[in-house]
Enzyme design. Structure first.
Site, PDB file in Angstrom:
ATOM      1  N   HIS A  73       0.838  -1.205   0.000  1.00  0.00           N
ATOM      2  CA  HIS A  73       0.000   0.000   0.000  1.00  0.00           C
ATOM      3  C   HIS A  73       0.874   1.257   0.000  1.00  0.00           C
ATOM      4  CE1 HIS A  73      -3.389   2.624   1.416  1.00  0.00           C
ATOM      5  NE2 HIS A  73      -2.389   3.255   2.031  1.00  0.00           N
ATOM      6  N   GLU A  74       1.869   1.283   0.865  1.00  0.00           N
ATOM      7  CA  GLU A  74       2.737   2.453   0.935  1.00  0.00           C
ATOM      8  C   GLU A  74       3.599   2.600  -0.317  1.00  0.00           C
ATOM      9  OE1 GLU A  74       2.013   4.488   3.068  1.00  0.00           O
ATOM     10  OE2 GLU A  74       0.899   3.245   4.471  1.00  0.00           O
TER      11      GLU A  74
ATOM     12  N   GLU B 194      -6.108   7.105  -1.071  1.00  0.00           N
ATOM     13  CA  GLU B 194      -6.122   5.892  -0.251  1.00  0.00           C
ATOM     14  C   GLU B 194      -6.755   4.731  -1.013  1.00  0.00           C
ATOM     15  OE1 GLU B 194      -4.597   5.433   2.643  1.00  0.00           O
ATOM     16  OE2 GLU B 194      -3.854   7.471   2.391  1.00  0.00           O
TER      17      GLU B 194
ATOM     18  N   HIS C 289       1.637   4.363  -2.934  1.00  0.00           N
ATOM     19  CA  HIS C 289       1.650   5.827  -2.803  1.00  0.00           C
ATOM     20  C   HIS C 289       2.873   6.399  -3.526  1.00  0.00           C
ATOM     21  CE1 HIS C 289      -1.749   6.764  -0.311  1.00  0.00           C
ATOM     22  NE2 HIS C 289      -1.372   5.954   0.679  1.00  0.00           N
TER      23      HIS C 289
END
Length: 210
Positions: free
Chosen positions: A44-45, A122, A48
């Protein structure tokens, strides 16, 4: 990758480009998630970073502030040249009304759009994590564990967040907004939240929340 010495479970990414990017996870996250769940959070990070979200947010912030500055300049210019505008007729008066309305409405609209952008980031990072993992279950399980852990240790983590430096700066970048568990004094309404609710994120991942 950096470790934040904190017992609560959270993580964030930062960096203007891939070369300057970094990921930080808390000690609690590293110890309480299993291997695949931790991989999903890191994915997930990483998403980003891949999506250049920091750069996007920075450009959007600069652009919105420039627009607000321009409206402010036009507003004060209108006030100081009020007599001349009245002499030039109704069209200039109508323009003045538009500028005055924009000066007070545009900051609110800009704030709502920035928060919408944050929530959308997100969702996109969640989607990117599923793409990297080839599975949607690990991230869903990690999000549920993170939320349940915050709700279970709400009062304990309230103090822990207060002891950790620079929390106000990191709050919007975290994978989980602690205010959704009642931690911190920030509200978490649909319009003014930087993060979608966990139930909405799970639905987007393909899970039905009962």
């Amino acid at each position: 990758v950096f470790i934040i010495e904190a017992e609560y479970m959270n993580a964030f990414a930062s960096g203007f480009s891939e070369k300057s990017a970094m990921i930080a996870i808390t000690r609690g996250l590293a110890e309480k998630l299993n291997r695949t769940e931790l991989q999903a959070v890191l994915a997930h990070e990483l998403s980003h970073i891949r999506h250049m979200d920091i750069r996007l947010t920075l450009f959007a912030s600069v652009l919105s502030n420039l627009i607000l500055m321009l409206i402010d300049i036009l507003f004060w210019s209108m006030l100081f040249s009020g007599n001349r505008e009245r002499e030039e007729g109704r069209s200039r008066n109508q323009l003045g009304i538009v500028i005055m309305v924009l000066r007070y409405v545009l900051p609110i609209v800009t704030l709502l759009l920035m928060l919408y952008l944050s929530r959308t980031r997100e969702y996109m990072a969640d989607s990117g994590a599923v793409e990297l993992m080839r599975d949607n279950s690990p991230l869903a399980q990690a999000l549920l564990k993170i939320q349940n852990d915050h709700e279970t240790h709400q009062s304990q983590y309230q103090k822990a967040y207060q002891r950790t430096a620079h929390e106000q700066v990191r709050n919007q970048a975290y994978i989980y907004d602690p205010s959704q568990a009642g931690i911190s004094n920030l509200g978490s309404g649909n319009w003014f939240s930087t993060h979608p609710s966990i139930s909405d994120r799970l639905k987007a991942l393909g899970f039905k929340v009962q």
